[in-house]
Design an enzyme around this catalytic site. Structure first.
Site, short mmCIF file in Angstrom:
data_model
loop_
_atom_site.label_atom_id
_atom_site.label_comp_id
_atom_site.label_asym_id
_atom_site.label_seq_id
_atom_site.Cartn_x
_atom_site.Cartn_y
_atom_site.Cartn_z
N CYS A 407 0.81 -1.22 0.00
CA CYS A 407 0.00 0.00 0.00
C CYS A 407 0.84 1.27 0.00
O CYS A 407 0.30 2.38 0.00
CB CYS A 407 -0.96 0.00 1.19
SG CYS A 407 -0.13 0.21 2.76
N CYS A 422 3.74 -2.30 8.66
CA CYS A 422 2.98 -1.32 7.90
C CYS A 422 1.87 -0.87 8.84
O CYS A 422 1.05 -1.69 9.26
CB CYS A 422 2.39 -1.96 6.64
SG CYS A 422 1.11 -0.92 5.91
N CYS A 428 -4.63 -1.32 4.24
CA CYS A 428 -3.60 -2.15 3.57
C CYS A 428 -4.20 -3.52 3.24
O CYS A 428 -4.57 -4.28 4.15
CB CYS A 428 -2.38 -2.28 4.46
SG CYS A 428 -1.08 -3.31 3.76
#
Ligand code: IVH
Length: 665
Positions: A407, A422, A428
Site C-alpha cells: 500500500c 505497515c 492495507c
C-alpha cells in the site's frame, strides 16, 4: 485340545513371538514357522466367529474396509515441548529448573527426540483400546485400526501392568522402510515422500489399514500417564512400561549435572546417524514426578521438559532476490528467493530472512551464494553468505524496503521489536484480507463456505472491509445478476449464518488479538465467561488466570483500548456472533429435558461440538458412554462397531441427524 483352547494358545504364542521379533529384536522361531501358526489361527478364527477378539494377532494384517477417522478428545491434552537450538538455552533451562525447585537436588532424564508423529494409546485391562493422533493437542483422530497393524505396538500386555492408563510415543518409519517405499513409488511414477516423518504421517492417515500393515512402521514410547503410576520417577515408569511389552529407547540416561547433559548431546549428535529411525534432537525431562508437578506448565508446554534440536542440515545455493510479505498484523517479513536446492530430503527455493537486522548483518547482494538450513522448523532459513564465492561482478546490494510493498505507507518499527510494520491496518489489503481469513479459519469461526479466494474476491469488489461486514452480505450481493450463482451464494450466506453458533472461545480467538492463540483464548473465555467481563478486566484479573502472563494481558488490554476494535466487536455482537459461554446460560428450551444422549459417528449438517451445545441448550445431557441410562444415541455415519453392539444389547434407540433436528424443531 479343543478348538477354543487351540485358538487361545496360538494367540498367546503369536503375541509373544511378535514381541520377541519386533520389540526385543530377538526372534526365536523362523519366519516360516511364524507364518504357519498365523495361517492356522486365521483359519480357525474364520470358522469360529464367536471367538472374535479385536486384539488377536491376526488383526495385524489390517483390512481394506475404508475407515473414517472419528475425532476424539484427549483425556490429558497433548502438549508439545519448548524447543531450543543452543547450549545457552539448555543451561538456562537447567538454571530455571534449579531455581524453580528452590535448591532441591534433582535428576534430569536425557532421551532422544524421535522425529515421527506422536500418538496416545489407551490400555484397559491389558488390552489396547484406542489410539489417537495428536491433532490440535485437545482433540485428535481415532486411528486405532491402523495402529493395531504396527507390530512393535502391543495389543495385549504382559507382566503386572496398570489396569488403565494412557501411553504416548512416536510412530516412525524406519529409514530402510522409507527407502524401500520411495523406490517402489519411483517405479510406479508416484510422488515420493520427502522424509520418513511425512511418509509415516501419510501412512497413518491412510483409510486402508491393510496398506498401513505393509508399510512397516515402528514406535517408541516415552511418556506414561494415568492414576497411581507404578513409580515416582519418569525413567522408572518407562522402564516398567518396557516390561509390559512396549518398545522403549535404550538411550535414556538419568544425569545430575549440566556437563553430563552436554556429554549426552555430543554423543548422540554423532551416533544418531547409526540409528534405524530419524531423530532430530534430544529431550530433557525432570525425572521426579513430584518435582514435575511443582514446576508445572505454561499454556502450551511443560516447564519440566525441553527439547534441544540438533544442528540442521545445511546447503549452499544462489540468492536471486528478496521479496517482502505483509502479514495480517502488518509485520513485514523478507523472504529470500533462491535457486532450488535439496535440503534434508526436500527441495527448497524460499527461505525466511526474519528481519532487517539479520539481512544487514549478512550484507546480502543479489547473486550471493547463501547457506540455508532447516533448523527444525518447516521454513528453511538463511544462515550466512559465502563471501569467498563472490566474483568481481558483485551484484547489487539488497536493501530493506522503507515503505509497504502493498500500500506504499512508510514502514515503522516499534520500540524493542525487530520487525518493521505497515501501520496502515485500515486499508492495507493483505492486512485486511489476512484478518478476515484468520476470522473465518477452521479454529476460529470455521466458516467453511468461504476461503482465501472468496475473501479476496469480495474485498476486490468492495463488499467487505472487515469481519463484521460478512454478516451483512446478501445473496444478491454475491450472486450478482446471474441466476446460476444463487445456490452457491446461499450456501455461503448459510455458512456465515451458522458461525453465529460458534462458541465464545472461538470468536475470541477469531478476533486475532496478538498472543491470543487457541489455547489462551479457550482459557480466557472459560475464565471470564463473556466479553463484558473481559472488557472490564484489569491487569491483575488477567494475571490470576493460569497460563496468562503480562505480555498476553497487556496485549489484550491494549486491543480493547482501541476504538476501532470495540467498534468491530459491537458490530459482530449486533450481528449475533456469540461472545459468551453458553454452558451456564440455562437451556433455551426443555425439549430434551431429562434425556441423556450419546453422540457417535461423523455428521454432515453440524459438527459434534455444535450438537453437544444444542443438546445442552435444549435441556438434555451429553454422555460419552452408552449405559442403561442412555435415552438415545445421536448417530452420524460410521458409528463405532462397539457402540453399535452395546446399543443393541441394551436396546437403546439410534436417532439420525435429521430425526434429531426434527425433534428439537
Ligand atoms: S515427551 C509433555 N519425549 O516431540 C511432554 N516427546 O515437541 C510430551 N517427541 O509431541 C512429550 N521424542 O511428538 C517426548 N523422547 C521424547 C520425544 C518426544 C519425540 C516428540 C513428540 C512431542 C514433540 C514435542
Amino acid at each position: 485340545m479343543d478348538v477354543k483352547q487351540r485358538i487361545l494358545q496360538l494367540r498367546d504364542e503369536l503375541h509373544r513371538y511378535n514381541y520377541l521379533y519386533y520389540v526385543e529384536n530377538a526372534p526365536v522361531i523362523s519366519d516360516k514357522e511364524f507364518d504357519d501358526k498365523m495361517h492356522e489361527l486365521m483359519q480357525l478364527e474364520a470358522t469360529h466367529p464367536e471367538m472374535e477378539d479385536p486384539n488377536s494377532p491376526s488383526q495385524r494384517v489390517g483390512s481394506d474396509i475404508s475407515n473414517e477417522f472419528v475425532q476424539i478428545e484427549h483425556k490429558y491434552p497433548m502438549l508439545s515441548l519448548a524447543n531450543t537450538y543452543n547450549r545457552g538455552d539448555v543451561q538456562a533451562f537447567f538454571n530455571r529448573v534449579a531455581n524453580g525447585l528452590n535448591g532441591q537436588s534433582f535428576e534430569i532424564c536425557c532421551e532422544l527426540k524421535f522425529d515421527g508423529l506422536s500418538i496416545s494409546i489407551t490400555y484397559e485391562k491389558g488390552q489396547l483400546v484406542r489410539a489417537v493422533t495428536r491433532g490440535d493437542g485437545v482433540r485428535g483422530d481415532d486411528v486405532t485400526a491402523n495402529v493395531k497393524t504396527i507390530r512393535s505396538i502391543p495389543l495385549k500386555l504382559q507382566g503386572t501392568y496398570l489396569p488403565s492408563f494412557e501411553i504416548r510415543g512416536e510412530i516412525l518409519m524406519p529409514w530402510t522402510s522409507f527407502e524401500f517405499l520411495n523406490e517402489e513409488r519411483a517405479k510406479r511414477e508416484e510422488p515420493l515422500f520427502a522424509n520418513p516423518r511425512n511418509a509415516a504421517s501419510g501412512t497413518l492417515k491412510s483409510k486402508n489399514s491393510a496398506v498401513v500393515a505393509q508399510r512397516k512402521l515402528d514406535a517408541y514410547f516415552y511418556y506414561l500417564l494415568g492414576d497411581n503410576l507404578p513409580c515416582n520417577s519418569h525413567y522408572d515408569n518407562i522402564q516398567e512400561a518396557g516390561r509390559w511389552g512396549f518398545k522403549i529407547s535404550g538411550a535414556m540416561r538419568v544425569v545430575h549435572t549440566i556437563d553430563e547433559i552436554f556429554g549426552f548431546i555430543d554423543y548422540w549428535d554423532k551416533e544418531r546417524s547409526h540409528l534405524p529411525v530419524a531423530t532430530d534432537g534430544i529431550v530433557l525431562k525432570v525425572n521426579n514426578l513430584r518435582q514435575q508437578e511443582e514446576l508445572g506448565y505454561t499454556a502450551k508446554t511443560p516447564r519440566w521438559a525441553i527439547a534441544y534440536k540438533f544442528q540442521a542440515e545445511r546447503a549452499c545455493t544462489r540468492l536471486n532476490d528478496v521479496i517482502y510479505q505483509v502479514g495480517r498484523t502488518g509485520a513485514v517479513t523478507p523472504v529470500a528467493q533462491m535457486e532450488p536446492v535439496l535440503l534434508a530430503g526436500t527441495i527448497v527455493k524460499r527461505a525466511s530472512l526474519h528481519n532487517q537486522d539479520i539481512m544487514e548483518q549478512f550484507d546480502l547482494h543479489r547473486g550471493d551464494m547463501v547457506y540455508v538450513e532447516k533448523a527444525g522448523e518447516i521454513i528453511p532459513q538463511i544462515m550466512g553468505v559465502n563471501k569467498e564465492a563472490r566474483s568481481v561482478f558483485l551484484g547489487e546490494k539488497i536493501k530493506f524496503i522503507t515503505s509497504c510493498p502493498e500500500c506504499g505507507t512508510p514502514l515503522v518499527r516499534y520500540e524493542g521489536e525487530a520487525a518493521f510494520y505497515c501501520p496502515n491496518d485500515a486499508t492495507c489489503p493483505p492486512q485486511i484480507k489476512g484478518k478476515i481469513e484468520h476470522f473465518i479459519s477452521r479454529d476460529a469461526m470455521n466458516i467453511e463456505s468461504l476461503g482465501p479466494e472468496t475473501v479476496d474476491d469480495y474485498f476486490q469488489r468492495g463488499l467487505i472491509h472487515d469481519a463484521a461486514d460478512l454478516y451483512s452480505l446478501k445473496v444478491e450481493d454475491l450472486a450478482g445478476s446471474e441466476g446460476s450463482k444463487i445456490k452457491s451464494a446461499q450456501k455461503i450466506i448459510d455458512g456465515i449464518e451458522e458461525s453465529k453458533n460458534i462458541p465464545f472461545e472461538n470468536s475470541l480467538y477469531a478476533l486475532g488479538i496478538r498472543f491470543v492463540g487457541k489455547v489462551v483464548a479457550k482459557t480466557i473465555a472459560r475464565h471470564f465467561k463473556n466479553i463484558e467481563a473481559l472488557l472490564d478486566a484489569h491487569l491483575e484479573d488477567f494475571l490470576c488466570v493460569d497460563g496468562v502472563g503480562e505480555v498476553i494481558a497487556n496485549s489484550i488490554i491494549s486491543y480493547f483500548h482501541e476504538e476501532k476494535n470495540l467498534n468491530l466487536i459491537n458490530r459482530l455482537r449486533q450481528a449475533g456472533v456469540c461472545f459468551e459461554i453458553k454452558d451456564n446460560a440455562g437451556p433455551v428450551s426443555d425439549k430434551l429435558k431429562g434425556k441423556v444422549i450419546v453422540i457417535s459417528g461423523v455428521f454432515e449438517k453440524h459438527s459434534r461440538e455444535e450438537y453437544k451445545t444444542m443438546i445442552e441448550n435444549y435441556g438434555g445431557k451429553n454422555a460419552s458412554a452408552i449405559s442403561s441410562k442412555t435415552s438415545f444415541i445421536l448417530a452420524g455415519s460410521n458409528m463405532g462397531p462397539s457402540k453399535l453392539e452395546k446399543a443393541q444389547q441394551l436396546g437403546v434407540s439410534i436417532i439420525s441427524e435429521d430425526d434429531f433436528l426434527m425433534m428439537i424443531k
